[in-house]
Design an enzyme around this catalytic site. Structure first.
Site, PDB file in Angstrom:
ATOM      1  N   GLU A 106      19.908  58.907  45.344  1.00 23.94           N
ATOM      2  CA  GLU A 106      20.191  59.138  43.931  1.00 23.94           C
ATOM      3  C   GLU A 106      21.393  60.064  43.760  1.00 23.94           C
ATOM      4  OE1 GLU A 106      16.711  60.623  42.057  1.00 23.94           O
ATOM      5  OE2 GLU A 106      15.556  58.765  42.314  1.00 23.94           O
ATOM      6  N   GLN A 119      34.246  38.555  37.737  1.00 16.63           N
ATOM      7  CA  GLN A 119      33.096  37.781  37.257  1.00 16.63           C
ATOM      8  C   GLN A 119      33.110  37.783  35.728  1.00 16.63           C
ATOM      9  OE1 GLN A 119      29.343  38.601  39.323  1.00 16.63           O
ATOM     10  NE2 GLN A 119      30.463  39.821  40.820  1.00 16.63           N
ATOM     11  N   HIS A 156      41.792  42.058  35.461  1.00 14.32           N
ATOM     12  CA  HIS A 156      41.930  40.740  36.078  1.00 14.32           C
ATOM     13  C   HIS A 156      42.117  39.660  35.020  1.00 14.32           C
ATOM     14  CE1 HIS A 156      41.508  37.639  39.101  1.00 14.32           C
ATOM     15  NE2 HIS A 156      40.545  37.072  38.400  1.00 14.32           N
ATOM     16  N   ASP A 207      48.942  31.847  42.171  1.00 12.89           N
ATOM     17  CA  ASP A 207      47.986  30.866  41.650  1.00 12.89           C
ATOM     18  C   ASP A 207      48.342  30.556  40.201  1.00 12.89           C
ATOM     19  OD1 ASP A 207      46.789  32.879  39.944  1.00 12.89           O
ATOM     20  OD2 ASP A 207      45.680  33.583  41.691  1.00 12.89           O
ATOM     21  N   LYS A 209      46.861  26.640  44.299  1.00 11.41           N
ATOM     22  CA  LYS A 209      45.984  26.704  45.473  1.00 11.41           C
ATOM     23  C   LYS A 209      44.674  25.994  45.182  1.00 11.41           C
ATOM     24  CE  LYS A 209      44.226  31.297  44.187  1.00 11.41           C
ATOM     25  NZ  LYS A 209      44.155  32.717  44.552  1.00 11.41           N
ATOM     26  N   ARG A 248      40.896  26.124  46.473  1.00 12.18           N
ATOM     27  CA  ARG A 248      39.997  26.965  47.267  1.00 12.18           C
ATOM     28  C   ARG A 248      38.891  26.144  47.914  1.00 12.18           C
ATOM     29  NH1 ARG A 248      40.375  32.344  47.229  1.00 12.18           N
ATOM     30  NH2 ARG A 248      41.562  33.405  45.596  1.00 12.18           N
ATOM     31  N   ASP A 261      50.784  39.609  41.612  1.00 11.44           N
ATOM     32  CA  ASP A 261      49.352  39.377  41.371  1.00 11.44           C
ATOM     33  C   ASP A 261      48.732  40.671  40.871  1.00 11.44           C
ATOM     34  OD1 ASP A 261      47.027  37.969  41.226  1.00 11.44           O
ATOM     35  OD2 ASP A 261      46.919  37.429  43.337  1.00 11.44           O
ATOM     36  N   ALA A 271      43.704  39.442  51.332  1.00 18.70           N
ATOM     37  CA  ALA A 271      45.095  39.050  51.572  1.00 18.70           C
ATOM     38  C   ALA A 271      45.227  37.640  52.128  1.00 18.70           C
ATOM     39  CB  ALA A 271      45.795  40.045  52.507  1.00 18.70           C
ATOM     40  N   THR A 294      45.035  34.696  50.356  1.00 12.48           N
ATOM     41  CA  THR A 294      45.912  33.954  49.440  1.00 12.48           C
ATOM     42  C   THR A 294      47.350  34.426  49.565  1.00 12.48           C
ATOM     43  OG1 THR A 294      44.100  33.616  47.879  1.00 12.48           O
ATOM     44  CG2 THR A 294      46.334  33.422  47.018  1.00 12.48           C
TER      45      THR A 294
END
Length: 442
Positions: free
Chosen positions: A157, A216, A249, A292, A321, A323, A347, A353, A355
């Site tokens: 904790e 996400q 992102h 990308d 790309k 995947r 990017d 690393a 990609t």
């Protein structure tokens, strides 16, 4: 009573008089209560309330005259009392109107003389994720880091104790939710926000240079969470007032926060542009490329700023790309011509690393002369450092939003730039209520 029945209409006997008298007394009480409540009505609504109160008052006076007229001179004194009450209520309403205007003037004066923000009202605190960056920010602002203690108990904790008084202060917490220990860093941030809120801080701003779980940001398959949105809601529910991030992102993550929790997404490219402008790049043989399809807008933005600020009119290319799985690329296709050119791959982050190094190999195979890379966040997980060391990349430039691992610090191809000045100026502009977007319009 002699002569009384002669002056009262047939349908208005002594019982009717008693009834009307009681009604008048009730109406008088109601009108007095309405007049008292008038003082609580906001100024902008009082103009609507005055006609209603005056109509009540007029009806009450007419009732008194009707009773008085019905019984002749018997109610003369009562009618005079009602007239006096009417005049009294008129004076009360007018007094309340004048008082309301004075109250509004007082409020305006208070608002105009509100104390301006000061550097003394600012407190900078840091978690354990990137203490060095927090120290740089504090030095740029000319303040000291707030004193607190963060410890981990034997059962895992986290315990936090703040040693400075934060009551009524504007708090800025520097804590990227980066590896290693993404979840521990996130928990630290949540507990820091909770601690400051319970200690009566006036405003809490979470400065998150690297926003964990940002990848996400949508459902790519069934039965998976949108973790970026969940983290935003978690921070918001703990009481954070504002969030400052660097190169999210996905820019739409700002919308995961509600309208009461603004999120500023700073551009890390402003730190890297001077570095690349000093590499003797020429407009005719410089290409800015995205590794990308999703990062084309970021690469285009970098190219536009390079032209606007330093006059380097670079071209634009894109790598598509395919995947095989997460962190594994099956094949790459190049859109654009890079033969004989210096290429800058742009990017938002470098993880393993894979990609990046495959993109550098593809660009070299297509005739690129030199290949550079810029990413705001250098995570360098797994075999990232060894891949970069053995790749065709000339140099990899990252920001210090995430502390570099020892292996990355020793790699001659990796260069780290500081975002301390950028973040300190953003904090200063937020604190002193200035435009943040002006940072990127210079």
């Amino acid at each position: 009573m002699p002569g009384l029945s002669d002056s009262i209409p047939g349908h208005f006997d002594a019982g009717g008089y008693i009834y009307m008298s009681r009604m008048l007394r009730t109406g008088r009480c109601l009108l007095q209560g309405a007049t008292r409540m008038f003082s609580r009505i906001p100024q902008q609504l009082r103009s609507r309330a005055i006609p209603t109160i005056r109509s009540y008052r007029t009806s009450l006076g007419m009732g008194a005259l009707m009773v008085g007229g019905g019984i002749g001179g018997y109610m003369t004194e009562s009618a005079m009392a009602e007239a006096e009450l009417e005049a009294e209520l008129e004076a009360q309403v007018d007094a309340q109107v004048d008082e309301g205007k004075k109250e509004d003037e007082t409020v305006n004066i208070v608002l105009q003389t509100e104390e301006a923000p000061s550097i003394e009202a600012m407190k900078i605190f840091s978690g354990t994720a990137n203490l060095q960056l927090a120290q740089e920010i504090a030095e740029e602002l000319g303040v000291e880091l707030g004193k607190l203690q963060i410890k981990t108990y034997a059962d895992g904790e986290i315990g936090i104790q703040v040693h400075d008084n934060v009551r009524g202060k504007d708090i800025y917490i520097i804590q990227p939710t980066c590896p290693p220990g993404v979840n521990d860093n996130l928990m630290e941030l949540i507990l820091l926000v909770s601690t400051m809120r319970r200690a009566s801080a006036r405003k809490i701003t979470a400065v998150i240079p690297y926003f964990g779980y940002a990848r996400q940001d949508r459902k790519m398959q069934s039965r998976v969470p949108i973790s970026a949105a969940d983290v935003c809601r978690l921070l918001e529910s703990m009481g954070v007032d504002r969030v400052v991030a660097v190169d999210l992102h996905c820019g739409q993550i700002q919308g995961f926060f509600g309208p009461r929790t603004p999120c500023d997404n700073l551009e890390g490219s402003v730190v890297a542009l001077p570095h690349f402008a000093g590499l003797d790049l020429k407009s005719e043989n410089t290409i800015v490329a995205s590794p990308d399809a999703g990062g084309v807008h970021r690469a285009k933005h970098f190219r536009d700023r390079l032209k606007k600020r330093y006059g380097i009119d670079a071209g634009l290319a894109m790598i598509i790309k395919q995947r095989l799985r997460a962190n594994a690329v099956e094949r790459m296709d190049l859109v654009g011509n890079v033969e004989g050119c210096d290429v800058i791959l742009v990017d938002d982050m470098i993880d393993t690393a894979g990609t990046l190094t495959k993109a550098a190999s593809e660009l070299t195979a297509r005739g690129a002369k030199r290949v550079y890379a810029f990413a705001t966040h250098g995570l360098f997980n797994g075999p990232a450092v060894s891949r970069i060391s053995n790749s065709e990349l000339e140099q990899v430039v990252v920001c210090n939003t995430v502390p570099l691992k020892p292996s990355a610090l020793q790699c001659p191809k990796i260069k780290q730039l500081s975002t301390g000045k950028l973040l300190s100026e953003a904090i200063s502009r937020i604190h002193f209520k200035q435009s943040v977007s002006a940072l990127f319009q210079k």
